[in-house]
Design an enzyme around this catalytic site. Structure first.
Site, PDB file in Angstrom:
ATOM      1  N   HIS A 381       0.829  -1.203   0.000  1.00  0.00           N
ATOM      2  CA  HIS A 381       0.000   0.000   0.000  1.00  0.00           C
ATOM      3  C   HIS A 381       0.866   1.257   0.000  1.00  0.00           C
ATOM      4  O   HIS A 381       0.590   2.212  -0.746  1.00  0.00           O
ATOM      5  CB  HIS A 381      -0.912  -0.002   1.233  1.00  0.00           C
ATOM      6  N   GLU A 385       0.902   3.888  -3.305  1.00  0.00           N
ATOM      7  CA  GLU A 385       0.457   5.276  -3.236  1.00  0.00           C
ATOM      8  C   GLU A 385       1.581   6.252  -3.584  1.00  0.00           C
ATOM      9  O   GLU A 385       1.359   7.249  -4.276  1.00  0.00           O
ATOM     10  CB  GLU A 385      -0.088   5.583  -1.840  1.00  0.00           C
ATOM     11  N   LYS A 388       2.160   6.113  -7.377  1.00  0.00           N
ATOM     12  CA  LYS A 388       1.103   6.809  -8.119  1.00  0.00           C
ATOM     13  C   LYS A 388       1.356   8.313  -8.136  1.00  0.00           C
ATOM     14  O   LYS A 388       1.237   8.967  -9.178  1.00  0.00           O
ATOM     15  CB  LYS A 388      -0.267   6.512  -7.510  1.00  0.00           C
ATOM     16  N   ASN A 389       1.714   8.860  -6.976  1.00  0.00           N
ATOM     17  CA  ASN A 389       2.000  10.295  -6.895  1.00  0.00           C
ATOM     18  C   ASN A 389       3.196  10.673  -7.761  1.00  0.00           C
ATOM     19  O   ASN A 389       3.173  11.678  -8.488  1.00  0.00           O
ATOM     20  CB  ASN A 389       2.263  10.703  -5.445  1.00  0.00           C
TER      21      ASN A 389
END
Length: 538
Positions: A381, A385, A388-389
């Site tokens: 996780h 994340e 993705k950023n």
């Protein structure tokens, strides 16, 4: 378990700390059972103590060294029951504890104001609990009393080593069942008490009302097993309930995000680090989501160990101990997360940056990987994340460039820490923006419309790549859950470095859990800091 009626007291009862201490013997005579005990959950709640000026106190539970009284039915969970305490027998509070009055109270204002609490630092502090307006329509009077009762106890903070030891010994399902039927109500009760303190504008949002209803239902469902005799039929029913609970709350995060977006759109919320109402809501969200993560951990670990069909599905190679990988390969998890983030990025931008990853294990120079005891899904996780950023920033900053810069990852294992550095060349962020990046709802992307149907959780590919403003705050919570952290350093106009710090030793990796008490109640109303309100590791 004692009847909740035994804990009812006259209105505005105030018991001085010294008086309470005198009611029990020294810690050499009796040691406190923690919430793993089948008799009483947790330990009584600390309400006063040293002042902490930080908005968020991430500390963990005492790792007590004293041997506790043993129960033959608790098996390998025994080591986490013991807690050293300078004063007290079985029922005595820890230093600075007050006993809360459970009598009906006049309704208090929901305004975020320090006047909501009456404090006397020279003697004792009594928390005024407002009337249960919301849960009164969801729980029976007896269940509300049970909620009050369980909320007085500190959740049991379990280390990764205890989780791992319990899974490795192959003990009976009875030990885990007896622990969970007491511990889950404690964590749910702490959560429900804080949900009740939210402002009316937020509680009346349909998505927020649904979340409160769901957690009230879960609390009610678990109470049905409070005094059931362990048996094969009981275990089977309990496992079915855990599956229902896990599925029921899988979309709590996006649904709460929708409620808060609506609140902001109505002009009732300003997502800014200096806004006092926003500070209170950010504080509450950290605690809500940390409680959710911890309950999901307990449920998933039990299901993976004691449900054969789930064990085969979630652990096909037999490598995991429940949900924990004794040799979690950080490099392998990073590559898997990058591959899935690339899938989302290519759907939007038709291209994606490449990955350049390096690693070193300073504890063993001969190893060609970095492995440690951890939950792969949690590490995934965090990587997912962050990637993705970084991908979005890189693609948008270089949309007119001939070449897309790589995203560089460096993973280092030392004797104490796992340190992960993710570097991108996505243009960076300014200092004025940097102070907001860990705020829920804060995003530079266009807001997305969430589906009313099940979305499969926050790491599902059906969840939007960006636009919720939840990626970094939740990732930091996952890192902090077992004693780690996440930091961001940026060079405006060039790129951003994200640092993830985790515990290398499973014995040091202990749950960080929120505690409902006078301090937390006041912070939700007014963000004032009074005492520690997270479990502590000293």
């Amino acid at each position: 378990m004692a009847s909740p009626g035994l804990f009812l007291r006259p209105t505005s009862l105030s018991i001085p700390i010294n008086t309470m201490r005198s009611r029990s013997g020294s810690s050499s005579d009796l040691k406190i059972f923690r919430s793993i005990s089948q008799d009483r959950p947790g330990t009584p709640r600390p309400q006063t103590g040293s002042v902490n000026t930080e908005s968020f106190d991430f500390v963990r539970s005492n790792s007590g060294t004293h041997a506790s009284r043993r129960s033959s039915t608790l098996g390998s969970w025994d080591p986490i029951m013991s807690r050293s305490c300078s004063s007290g027998g079985l029922l005595s509070p820890r230093p600075g504890t007050m006993i809360r009055d459970l009598s009906p109270r006049p309704s208090l204002s929901r305004a975020f104001s320090g006047s909501a609490l009456l404090a006397n630092s020279s003697s004792a502090i009594v928390l005024e609990v407002e009337e249960r307006k919301q849960v009164a329509n969801l729980l029976s009077f007896e269940q509300i009393q049970k909620m009050e009762f369980y909320s007085k106890f500190t959740p049991t903070s379990v280390s990764l080593s205890h989780f791992l030891d319990h899974g490795a010994t192959g003990l009976r399902v009875e030990e885990s069942y007896l622990f969970l039927r007491r511990e889950i109500p404690v964590r749910l009760a702490n959560m429900l008490m804080e949900l009740e303190l939210l402002p009316t504008e937020l509680l009346t949002e349909p998505a927020c009302k649904s979340i409160l209803t769901q957690y009230s239902q879960s609390f009610s469902d678990v109470l049905a097993f409070e005094n059931l005799t362990p048996s094969e039929k009981t275990y089977e029913d309990f496992n079915k309930l855990l599956s229902v609970i896990r599925h029921r709350h899988q979309d709590t995060v996006p649904h709460m995000a929708e409620a808060l977006h609506n609140l902001r759109d109505a002009g009732n919320l300003n997502v800014n680090s200096k806004d006092r109402l926003n500070q209170a809501i950010q504080y509450f969200l950290d605690r809500l989501y940390m409680s959710r993560i911890s309950i999901q951990m307990l449920v998933s670990q039990h299901k993976a160990l004691y449900c054969p069909e789930e064990s085969i599905k979630s652990n096909p190679g037999g490598r995991l101990k429940g949900t924990i990988d004794p040799k979690c390969d950080a490099v392998d998890v990073a590559r898997n997360a990058f591959e899935n983030a690339t899938f989302l990025c290519e759907q939007i931008y038709m291209d994606a940056p490449k990955l350049n990853i390096e690693w070193v294990d300073l504890t063993d120079g001969d190893k060609d990987s970095v492995d440690f005891v951890y939950i792969p899904s949690h590490l995934y996780h965090m990587f997912f994340e962050v990637f993705k950023n970084s991908m979005r920033a890189t693609m948008e900053f270089h949309e007119n460039s001939d070449a897309i810069p790589e995203i560089n990852v460096r993973i280092v294992k030392s004797a104490q820490d796992i340190s992960i550095k993710v570097c991108d060349q996505g243009g960076g962020i300014s200092r004025s923006v940097a102070e907001n990046i860990f705020l829920y709802l804060y995003t530079s992307a266009t807001r997305v419309k969430l589906s009313d149907a099940d979305m499969g959780g926050t790491t599902s590919t059906s969840t939007p790549m960006h636009g919720l403003g939840y990626g970094l705050p939740l990732s930091r919570l996952y890192a902090r859950y077992f004693g780690g952290d996440m930091k961001v350093a940026s060079v405006d106009g060039y790129g951003t470095d994200t640092y993830i710090y985790l515990r290398a030793l499973e014995s040091d990796a202990r749950e960080t859990l929120p505690i409902f008490n006078a301090s937390s109640s006041n912070k939700i109303r007014d963000t004032a800091n009074q005492v520690e309100d997270w479990t502590k590791d000293e």
